[in-house]
Structures are given as C-alpha cells and as structure tokens.
Design a protein around this motif. Structure first.
Motif, PDB file in Angstrom:
ATOM      1  N   ILE A 518      25.630 -29.501  -1.429  1.00 38.53           N
ATOM      2  CA  ILE A 518      26.313 -30.782  -1.661  1.00 38.53           C
ATOM      3  C   ILE A 518      27.744 -30.507  -2.122  1.00 38.53           C
ATOM      4  CG2 ILE A 518      26.317 -32.902  -3.036  1.00 38.53           C
ATOM      5  CD1 ILE A 518      23.299 -32.654  -3.298  1.00 38.53           C
ATOM      6  N   THR A 519      28.663 -31.350  -1.696  1.00 35.93           N
ATOM      7  CA  THR A 519      30.040 -31.257  -2.182  1.00 35.93           C
ATOM      8  C   THR A 519      30.114 -31.995  -3.519  1.00 35.93           C
ATOM      9  OG1 THR A 519      30.801 -31.308   0.102  1.00 35.93           O
ATOM     10  CG2 THR A 519      32.451 -31.669  -1.594  1.00 35.93           C
ATOM     11  N   ASP A 520      29.905 -31.282  -4.592  1.00 38.99           N
ATOM     12  CA  ASP A 520      29.902 -31.902  -5.929  1.00 38.99           C
ATOM     13  C   ASP A 520      30.612 -30.966  -6.901  1.00 38.99           C
ATOM     14  OD1 ASP A 520      27.995 -29.898  -6.030  1.00 38.99           O
ATOM     15  OD2 ASP A 520      26.635 -31.009  -7.327  1.00 38.99           O
ATOM     16  N   GLN A 521      31.895 -30.818  -6.742  1.00 38.73           N
ATOM     17  CA  GLN A 521      32.640 -29.824  -7.489  1.00 38.73           C
ATOM     18  C   GLN A 521      33.585 -30.521  -8.462  1.00 38.73           C
ATOM     19  OE1 GLN A 521      33.130 -26.128  -5.331  1.00 38.73           O
ATOM     20  NE2 GLN A 521      35.308 -26.268  -5.731  1.00 38.73           N
ATOM     21  N   PRO A 522      33.116 -30.890  -9.638  1.00 38.03           N
ATOM     22  CA  PRO A 522      33.986 -31.568 -10.609  1.00 38.03           C
ATOM     23  C   PRO A 522      34.950 -30.574 -11.239  1.00 38.03           C
ATOM     24  CG  PRO A 522      31.861 -31.111 -11.589  1.00 38.03           C
ATOM     25  CD  PRO A 522      31.757 -30.679 -10.154  1.00 38.03           C
ATOM     26  N   PRO A 523      35.945 -31.066 -11.972  1.00 39.80           N
ATOM     27  CA  PRO A 523      36.808 -30.142 -12.731  1.00 39.80           C
ATOM     28  C   PRO A 523      35.970 -29.293 -13.689  1.00 39.80           C
ATOM     29  CG  PRO A 523      37.762 -32.349 -12.684  1.00 39.80           C
ATOM     30  CD  PRO A 523      36.387 -32.467 -12.099  1.00 39.80           C
ATOM     31  N   LEU A 524      36.339 -28.043 -13.828  1.00 45.65           N
ATOM     32  CA  LEU A 524      35.564 -27.123 -14.663  1.00 45.65           C
ATOM     33  C   LEU A 524      35.407 -27.638 -16.083  1.00 45.65           C
ATOM     34  CD1 LEU A 524      37.161 -23.853 -13.310  1.00 45.65           C
ATOM     35  CD2 LEU A 524      34.734 -24.414 -13.144  1.00 45.65           C
ATOM     36  N   ASP A 525      36.431 -28.285 -16.606  1.00 42.47           N
ATOM     37  CA  ASP A 525      36.371 -28.760 -17.982  1.00 42.47           C
ATOM     38  C   ASP A 525      35.417 -29.931 -18.168  1.00 42.47           C
ATOM     39  OD1 ASP A 525      38.138 -26.835 -18.820  1.00 42.47           O
ATOM     40  OD2 ASP A 525      39.903 -28.130 -18.694  1.00 42.47           O
ATOM     41  N   GLU A 526      34.965 -30.519 -17.067  1.00 44.41           N
ATOM     42  CA  GLU A 526      34.029 -31.641 -17.170  1.00 44.41           C
ATOM     43  C   GLU A 526      32.574 -31.195 -17.029  1.00 44.41           C
ATOM     44  OE1 GLU A 526      35.052 -34.729 -14.445  1.00 44.41           O
ATOM     45  OE2 GLU A 526      37.114 -34.931 -15.207  1.00 44.41           O
ATOM     46  N   ASP A 527      32.348 -29.905 -16.821  1.00 41.81           N
ATOM     47  CA  ASP A 527      30.978 -29.421 -16.704  1.00 41.81           C
ATOM     48  C   ASP A 527      30.198 -29.665 -17.992  1.00 41.81           C
ATOM     49  OD1 ASP A 527      31.375 -28.551 -14.131  1.00 41.81           O
ATOM     50  OD2 ASP A 527      31.861 -26.505 -14.698  1.00 41.81           O
ATOM     51  N   VAL A 528      28.953 -30.056 -17.845  1.00 45.58           N
ATOM     52  CA  VAL A 528      28.087 -30.353 -18.988  1.00 45.58           C
ATOM     53  C   VAL A 528      27.199 -29.141 -19.261  1.00 45.58           C
ATOM     54  CG1 VAL A 528      26.277 -31.859 -19.875  1.00 45.58           C
ATOM     55  CG2 VAL A 528      28.110 -32.811 -18.438  1.00 45.58           C
ATOM     56  N   TRP A 529      27.236 -28.666 -20.488  1.00 41.51           N
ATOM     57  CA  TRP A 529      26.448 -27.486 -20.867  1.00 41.51           C
ATOM     58  C   TRP A 529      25.092 -27.900 -21.411  1.00 41.51           C
ATOM     59  CZ3 TRP A 529      27.741 -22.119 -20.931  1.00 41.51           C
ATOM     60  CH2 TRP A 529      28.986 -21.823 -20.385  1.00 41.51           C
ATOM     61  N   GLU A 530      24.101 -27.038 -21.171  1.00 44.23           N
ATOM     62  CA  GLU A 530      22.740 -27.245 -21.671  1.00 44.23           C
ATOM     63  C   GLU A 530      22.374 -26.071 -22.576  1.00 44.23           C
ATOM     64  OE1 GLU A 530      20.523 -27.349 -18.027  1.00 44.23           O
ATOM     65  OE2 GLU A 530      21.941 -28.765 -17.138  1.00 44.23           O
ATOM     66  N   LEU A 531      21.412 -26.290 -23.452  1.00 47.06           N
ATOM     67  CA  LEU A 531      20.973 -25.257 -24.404  1.00 47.06           C
ATOM     68  C   LEU A 531      19.456 -25.161 -24.369  1.00 47.06           C
ATOM     69  CD1 LEU A 531      21.660 -23.321 -26.820  1.00 47.06           C
ATOM     70  CD2 LEU A 531      21.297 -25.319 -28.310  1.00 47.06           C
ATOM     71  N   TYR A 532      18.950 -23.916 -24.274  1.00 44.05           N
ATOM     72  CA  TYR A 532      17.504 -23.706 -24.223  1.00 44.05           C
ATOM     73  C   TYR A 532      17.099 -22.642 -25.232  1.00 44.05           C
ATOM     74  CZ  TYR A 532      17.944 -26.341 -19.906  1.00 44.05           C
ATOM     75  OH  TYR A 532      18.233 -27.327 -18.994  1.00 44.05           O
ATOM     76  N   ALA A 533      15.964 -22.885 -25.881  1.00 41.66           N
ATOM     77  CA  ALA A 533      15.488 -22.026 -26.959  1.00 41.66           C
ATOM     78  C   ALA A 533      14.673 -20.850 -26.425  1.00 41.66           C
ATOM     79  CB  ALA A 533      14.630 -22.850 -27.924  1.00 41.66           C
ATOM     80  N   PRO A 534      14.479 -19.817 -27.250  1.00 42.90           N
ATOM     81  CA  PRO A 534      13.713 -18.633 -26.811  1.00 42.90           C
ATOM     82  C   PRO A 534      12.284 -18.938 -26.383  1.00 42.90           C
ATOM     83  CG  PRO A 534      14.972 -18.117 -28.776  1.00 42.90           C
ATOM     84  CD  PRO A 534      15.095 -19.607 -28.577  1.00 42.90           C
ATOM     85  N   ASP A 535      11.659 -19.957 -26.975  1.00 43.00           N
ATOM     86  CA  ASP A 535      10.271 -20.254 -26.622  1.00 43.00           C
ATOM     87  C   ASP A 535      10.153 -21.187 -25.412  1.00 43.00           C
ATOM     88  OD1 ASP A 535      11.283 -22.518 -27.801  1.00 43.00           O
ATOM     89  OD2 ASP A 535       9.611 -22.806 -29.206  1.00 43.00           O
ATOM     90  N   ASP A 536      11.295 -21.546 -24.819  1.00 42.12           N
ATOM     91  CA  ASP A 536      11.308 -22.411 -23.633  1.00 42.12           C
ATOM     92  C   ASP A 536      11.437 -21.522 -22.404  1.00 42.12           C
ATOM     93  OD1 ASP A 536      11.606 -24.321 -21.702  1.00 42.12           O
ATOM     94  OD2 ASP A 536      13.341 -25.313 -22.616  1.00 42.12           O
ATOM     95  N   TRP A 537      10.294 -21.039 -21.897  1.00 40.45           N
ATOM     96  CA  TRP A 537      10.273 -20.009 -20.860  1.00 40.45           C
ATOM     97  C   TRP A 537      10.981 -20.444 -19.584  1.00 40.45           C
ATOM     98  CZ3 TRP A 537       8.341 -15.054 -21.271  1.00 40.45           C
ATOM     99  CH2 TRP A 537       8.223 -14.328 -20.087  1.00 40.45           C
ATOM    100  N   THR A 538      10.878 -21.718 -19.240  1.00 40.45           N
ATOM    101  CA  THR A 538      11.382 -22.189 -17.949  1.00 40.45           C
ATOM    102  C   THR A 538      12.669 -22.996 -18.057  1.00 40.45           C
ATOM    103  OG1 THR A 538      10.008 -24.174 -18.082  1.00 40.45           O
ATOM    104  CG2 THR A 538       9.059 -22.244 -16.976  1.00 40.45           C
ATOM    105  N   GLN A 539      13.251 -23.084 -19.233  1.00 41.81           N
ATOM    106  CA  GLN A 539      14.450 -23.912 -19.448  1.00 41.81           C
ATOM    107  C   GLN A 539      14.139 -25.369 -19.105  1.00 41.81           C
ATOM    108  OE1 GLN A 539      17.087 -21.650 -16.827  1.00 41.81           O
ATOM    109  NE2 GLN A 539      18.160 -20.798 -18.596  1.00 41.81           N
ATOM    110  N   ALA A 540      13.110 -25.888 -19.746  1.00 41.44           N
ATOM    111  CA  ALA A 540      12.637 -27.239 -19.443  1.00 41.44           C
ATOM    112  C   ALA A 540      13.156 -28.289 -20.426  1.00 41.44           C
ATOM    113  CB  ALA A 540      11.107 -27.262 -19.435  1.00 41.44           C
ATOM    114  N   HIS A 541      13.580 -27.866 -21.636  1.00 40.73           N
ATOM    115  CA  HIS A 541      13.960 -28.840 -22.663  1.00 40.73           C
ATOM    116  C   HIS A 541      15.352 -28.523 -23.187  1.00 40.73           C
ATOM    117  CE1 HIS A 541       9.902 -30.480 -22.724  1.00 40.73           C
ATOM    118  NE2 HIS A 541       9.447 -29.245 -22.780  1.00 40.73           N
ATOM    119  N   ASP A 542      16.287 -29.363 -22.853  1.00 39.43           N
ATOM    120  CA  ASP A 542      17.688 -29.185 -23.227  1.00 39.43           C
ATOM    121  C   ASP A 542      17.890 -29.594 -24.685  1.00 39.43           C
ATOM    122  OD1 ASP A 542      20.427 -29.012 -23.384  1.00 39.43           O
ATOM    123  OD2 ASP A 542      20.812 -30.728 -22.066  1.00 39.43           O
TER     124      ASP A 542
END
Length: 777
Positions: A518-542
C-alpha cells in the motif's frame, strides 16, 4: 601459528644454508598444508527465502519439512532468532557478522545510494566469514542465491569483488539477483554464465539442481581432503516467488487450505504451543484492516486462492526434501556429526508482495497492470499455477498467516512477523542437547561469531592488509550448550524502509512506517510508536500509553544505535533512489546507443531501456546458403519480452505481452544468403505508458514487412530473464521456438540498439518503481 592476521604470514626458514643438497646438514621443515585448529567442524548454512515463522511443520506450520524436523530432533530449535526483514540485508549481515547498515546494505542493491548505510558496498574492514575461513584452511563453496552484488557490477565485466568468488568462496554455482525462475534460471558457475543441463520437460527444477551440485562438490572435497573441513552456504532462492514446483508436490495439499488463511492462522497457534515454539500464554495478534479477511474474498476467487497456497506448501516441502538429500550425502560421508548446521527457515517473513488476490504472472503486477488478471482469468489458469507457464505469487492473506502468530510480514522490520524466523542448529559433536528449544534472543549477526568460536578461530584483526572492524554479533555457543544460559544479545535495532524497532532486555519499541503493498508513507515524524513488554511474546498488547517514559527511553536508544551503525539519515524516498544521479550510485549503461556482440547474455539493467519510446534494433548478420534460422537477439522470456529471429528463413519479430498476447511481424521475402544488415524500427504511439506502436522490418535499408503491437509492457520484462545475442536462454520469448536449440545458424557480427528521445519514462510513478525493486529481491 598466529591466526588473527590473514593471510597467515609465510613461515621464514632461518638456519644453515648448505651448498649441496646431499650435505647431511641440509635440512628444511616440511611443507604442511594449511588447516584450521584441531577439531574445527565442517559448517553448513542453509538459508531459505521468504518463509514466515509459522510456515514449516517444524514450527507448527502446514508445510511438511521432515528434514528440518529430523535435524531439530537431534539438535536444537531457536524460537527467538531474528533477521532484518529483507533479503540482501539479511544475507550481508549473515555473512559478515555485522548489522546490515554497517555493511552498506540498508536496502536491496537496486536502490543503493551514496550514504554509507545504503551504498550496497561492503566495507573492506568488514571481511565476510567465507574469506576468514578460507584463509584459515577451510574449503568454501556457495550454492544458490547471491543478492549482495552492487547493480552496476552485475555484468560480464564485473568487477567481481562482491561476487561469491570474490568474497571468500572458492566455488559458486547459482544466480545473481533477487529471484530466479525455478524452471529457467539464469545461472553462473563462478562468474561465467551457464545453462541448466535439463529442461522442465525432462524434470528440471532449480533447487534439485543446486542440491545435485552441492552433493557433487562435498563428495569430491571429502574424497580428496577428508582432513580439511568445509564451509558450505546453501541458499536455494526457494521459496521466493515465482512459486514453482512440480505437481506431485503441490497435489499433496489438495483441499487442505479451502478454509482460508484466517482459519489456518488460528489452527497454527495450537500446533505451535504443542511443539513449544511459542509459550502456552502466547496470544494470536489481530489481523490488521489492511489485510483482507478470507470471508470477504469473492467466492469465485477462493479456489484460485486455495490453489496458490497448495503450490507454496508443495514448494517448501520440495525444498526441504532437497536439503535432506544434501544432509544425507554428508551423513554418508561420515561427516554429519561434526558438521555445524544452521538451517535458517527464511531470510525474512513471508512475502506480502503478491497483492491481496495473488497473481498468475507477477510481472503484470510489477508493471502496474494487475487488473489484467481478472478473477475469471485467474480461474482459467488454476491448473497452470506452479508450472513453467506461470510466474505466480500468493495473496497477502497467506503471507500474513504464515508469519503467525506475529504481526505483519516481510519488509516490516518493526514487528516480529517480518523478522522472526524459525532456526535449527545441529552439531552432535559439539552440542550435547537433543530435541530442545532455546528461547534466548538472537540475531542473524550472531552466526559468524558462533562459527568462529566452534572452530577455535579468533575474529581477525587484519584481512588482506586491511585493519578489521570488530564483529557486531555475539557468539550463541552458551545458548546452544545451556538452555538456562543468560541472554548475551541484549540490544538490537531494526530498520527497513522506515519501519523500525528496538529490542532491549525483553522490551520492544516499534513503529510501522509503511505497508508493503500500500502507498501509505507518512512523514517520519508522524509515525506512531508502540511498546511491548518482555512477557508479551507476540507483541499483542501495546503499552505505549501506559508507560510513556519507558517508550521514550527506548526511542532514544534506537536513535543511539542508528547513529552507531549508519542507519541515519533514514531514507524512505522512492523516485529519487531510482535515479542513479540523485542517489549517487554509478550507472552501467548510458547514452542512446548500445552495441552488443554474439554470445552476450545481459540482465535487464545492463541493456538500454527501450520501453515507452520509439527505438530501432539492427544486426549485421551472415545468413547460410541453406536458409536462416534461429534467434538473432531477444530480451525477456515466456513472462514477457521481445525478440528478432529468423523463422523458416524469414526475418520475424515477436512482442510477448506477459504471455497473454503475442504480436508478430514477418518479412515478405526470405532472408538472402550472405552478409546483410537486418533490423526493425518500433514507432511508439505515445500518449502515456505501455502504449503500442508500428513495427517495420528492414533488410539492407529496405522495408520488408510491417505490423503493429497494440500494447506493451511499461516497466519491466522480467526479474531474471536475460537479453541474449545469438540465442534465447531461459524460457523462450516466442512460441516459434523452444528453450534449447534456438541459436542463430549463421554469423552475427554485432547488434545495435538505438533509442529515440521520444521518452515517456518520466510518467512511471515512484511507487511503481519501488514495487518492482521490492518484488525482485
């Protein structure tokens, strides 16, 4: 013997020098062949292509991989082993023990820039492991895919310093580039182009050929120097598109995917938990809105979609079978127990470059013409998928499922779906544990330090007179020998096309910048970061909203690592990177004319671009008295291209539009014997991309035939087919001749290509150019 300076300096004899060799005092130390330290193992690295974490049966997937399972039962599974999310970067990192930007491979070679992290040039102070092992007495060989050569060096004149034989491998048999037709590959032995010895009709497939060659090499090596260990890198190019496999493999999966990719993904998780490759509390990540649901697909398409997955599953099983033959050959030589095997099941996640509905000929998609392949057309071709007549790729939904239980796919370096690849390590003489799983975090840059430790070799400080930079990976040996060992790889950055992430002591902070299809290339500064904990094996809970301070600390750590390893400046440009002048990389072919000679075989980037413009092709030939026959010049193959040839003693032109339409122009009279100047002019209609044109054939300046081509291919003929002078290698461009025995039966002095300034190249969009490059790797 000092082994940190390579080549190892020659020993110098200091002692009495006699006048007569018969003198009793004449003595010299014997010549001893160079060998590694006692006990150094053989090393076999197997690297598959475009295989998601959940694809193979060894990691809970639907594709049978008994060789992987057999090696795992007598070795170890690594369930937190990571790649870079893309082909060329993973391979350069694997072979050097350094991060991909650190060795100039921040992207694929086709979009290299002059920035150090993106140049595609391997720095001289970061020598590849094959060179280190060769200079320590190993026999070295590579079979299969090499996609680490700068594009301006992929030609018959080199230079060859980054080809396998210039990178420490004494023997190479395989292909240079991102993908290969499994039935008609463009092969090299060393740096010399070669042709397969069999045809598809005779049962030829590339992976079997590579296995045959590898078996022949290792048998010879062990027969002649059994005391000398070998290092073999086996990278078959499977299961990258095109998904080609004989029907006896794909038919084994008939009906097994009729329930679709969502059900497959759910069923896989239960198997993965049962195998212990994910923990019991691992959660299946949600399917993103960009990925279509199986239930939302048109019913008319579902049989085609299911067949796409049947083909892929058979392709992966066949690949594993051929690897099994190689492993058996090593075992028959009595060398298996002392061979350190890395079986890395994928250089990145599964490929989502096949569009939401997949394709029969991916060149249509790459040329921005996916709409040509209607559901009705795809259904009409259902029995031809996977055969030599196809150039197929599966739908995005299958790629996402095979990366389960993780988010996203290949190219998306921010999430585990793009970077986590199941890996098996097998070394009975060096690792006591059998059938166990290792949960410690590791990365592809850790393979080289592990090999060196296993071989009792130091990382060299000097190679070929160049002071070496430190390795950036860590040895995995403590992990391999102790399931409870402390984690040694505690921080790792990820970045690909702006998709980026950081791992630190179990925590991950990630941001997805763009979606592959998909052509979905926003400005780099607008990227949204996510955070995942060590016990979240699959990165399921931000947890970004709940722990902003931790997220900020990890974002800062990502930036520190990015500066350290040449990741910045981040480069998410598209059009600019395809212009060599703006990107700052050399360009092999310039100007508006090019002269070629008989026997030349050139990839598409080595030939003037005749697309979307008027052009002329001429050839000075000598025709035999018994009638001219055969190919004078061709470009492309069965998936699309053009050719000028003699057929039944008449000059003929064929334009192959994606294997769907064939336009012919035939001369009005036979080709006279003797020397003549023949050729054609293509008068482009203009008015946009992919338009048609009028074709006129000439002999000695006189028109001898006219015709039309109604539509043309706007951007690329093929990913791996060549431009040939005097024959048509690979798959045949015209149905008038076959893949072999099509050479011109006279003499060709030269062929000249002349392009007009009537050029519509500027109309190609940046996204189109980007898509072509990505799908070719």
């Amino acid at each position: 013997m000092r082994r940190d300076i390579l080549p190892i300096p020659d020993p110098q004899h200091v002692g009495l020098t006699t006048y007569d060799a018969k003198d009793p005092d004449t003595t010299y130390p014997p010549i001893t062949p160079l060998r590694p330290p006692q006990g150094a193992p053989n090393v076999l690295i197997v690297l598959l292509d475009d295989v998601g974490f959940g694809a193979s049966s060894a990691f809970g997937g639907p594709c049978a991989t008994p060789t992987a399972e057999r090696l795992a039962a007598n070795g170890l599974k690594l369930n937190r082993f990571h790649t870079t999310a893309l082909c060329s970067p993973t391979r350069q990192a694997l072979l050097t023990g350094r991060n991909h930007h650190s060795v100039g491979m921040g992207g694929v070679t086709e979009i290299a820039t002059s920035a150090p992290g993106y140049s595609s040039i391997r720095p001289k102070d970061k020598a590849p492991v094959a060179e280190t092992l060769r200079l320590n007495g190993y026999s070295t060989s590579q079979f299969g895919k090499c996609h680490e050569v700068p594009v301006w060096e992929v030609s018959p004149v080199g230079p060859f310093g980054q080809w396998p034989t210039g990178s420490g491998f004494e023997h190479f048999y395989g292909f240079i580039g991102g993908e290969a037709n499994q039935y008609y590959p463009g092969l090299y032995e060393g740096t010399k182009p070669v042709e397969p010895e069999k045809t598809p009709e005779q049962g030829y497939t590339l992976t079997e050929d590579l296995a045959d060659r590898a078996i022949t090499w290792v048998r010879q090596q062990q027969a002649l120097t059994p005391d000398k260990p070998f290092f073999m890198y086996f990278a078959p190019g499977a299961t990258h598109a095109p998904h080609h496999v004989p029907k006896q493999w794909s038919d084994k999966y008939k009906g097994k995917f009729d329930d679709g990719w969502d059900v497959l993904r759910e069923n896989m998780l239960d198997k993965q938990k049962a195998l212990g490759v994910v923990p019991e509390d691992a959660q299946l990540t949600a399917r993103h809105d960009e990925i279509p649901a199986w239930d939302d697909m048109p019913d008319v398409l579902k049989p085609v979609l299911a067949r796409q997955m049947e083909i892929y599953a058979g392709f992966l099983e066949q690949t594993d079978h051929e690897i099994g033959r190689l492993v058996d050959a090593i075992d028959d030589l009595g060398a298996l127990d002392n061979t350190l095997i890395y079986y890395i099941i994928g250089d990145n996640g599964a490929s989502a470059e096949g569009t939401p509905i997949g394709c029969f000929n991916e060149m249509c998609t790459l040329n921005g013409l996916a709409g040509i392949e209607t559901p009705e057309f795809l259904l009409s071709k259902i029995d031809d998928f996977g055969t030599p007549d196809a150039y197929n790729h599966y739908a995005v939904g299958w790629a996402h499922a095979l990366c389960g239980p993780y988010q996203w796919t290949k190219q998306v370096a921010s999430h585990w779906g793009g970077t986590r690849n199941g890996t098996i390590v097998h070394w009975p003489n060096g690792i006591a544990a059998k059938g166990e799983t290792r949960n410690q975090f590791h990365h592809v840059i850790d393979v080289v330090p592990t090999i060196l430790e296993a071989a009792k070799l130091p990382a060299p400080t000097v190679v070929n007179s160049i002071q070496q930079a430190p390795l950036e990976g860590v040895s995995m040996m403590s992990t391999l020998r102790d399931r409870d060992a402390d984690e040694t790889h505690t921080v790792q950055y990820f970045e690909m096309f702006g998709n980026r992430g950081i791992y630190h002591k179990g925590w991950t902070a990630v941001t997805k910048h763009r979606t592959p299809w998909i052509t979905d290339q926003p400005p780099l500064d607008e990227d949204v970061w996510e955070l995942y904990a060590p016990d979240d094996w699959t990165q399921a809970h931000d947890l970004a909203a709940e722990q902003p301070e931790r997220l900020a600390a990890l974002q800062r750590l990502w930036l520190i690592e990015a500066v350290k390893y040449n990741v910045v400046p981040l480069d998410d440009r598209s059009f600019e990177r395809f212009n060599p002048d703006i990107a700052g990389r050399p360009q092999l072919i310039k100007g508006t004319t090019q002269t070629l000679f008989s026997g030349m075989r050139l990839l598409e980037n080595c030939v003037l671009n005749i697309k979307n413009r008027s052009h002329a092709v001429s050839a000075l030939i000598s025709a035999p008295d018994n009638g001219a026959q055969g190919v004078i010049v061709s470009q492309g193959g069965g998936v699309g291209g053009w050719c000028m040839y003699a057929h039944e003693n008449r000059l003929k032109y064929c334009y192959n539009f994606f294997g769907i339409e064939y336009s012919y122009v035939t001369a009005d009279a036979p080709v006279p014997s003797g020397q003549h100047l023949v050729g054609f002019e293509f008068a482009y209609d203009g008015g946009g991309l992919g338009k048609g044109g009028a074709v006129t054939l000439y002999c000695d300046g006189e028109p001898i035939g006219t015709g039309r081509v109604e539509r043309t291919e706007p951007m690329a003929f093929s990913a791996d087919e060549a431009c040939d002078v005097g024959s048509d290698t690979g798959s045949p461009t015209s149905p008038d001749y076959g893949p072999h025995g099509n050479g011109f039966n006279g003499r060709i002095e030269w062929v000249k290509i002349d392009i007009s300034t009537d050029d519509h190249e500027h109309l190609i969009t940046p996204q189109d150019r980007f898509n072509i490059s990505m799908a070719r790797q």
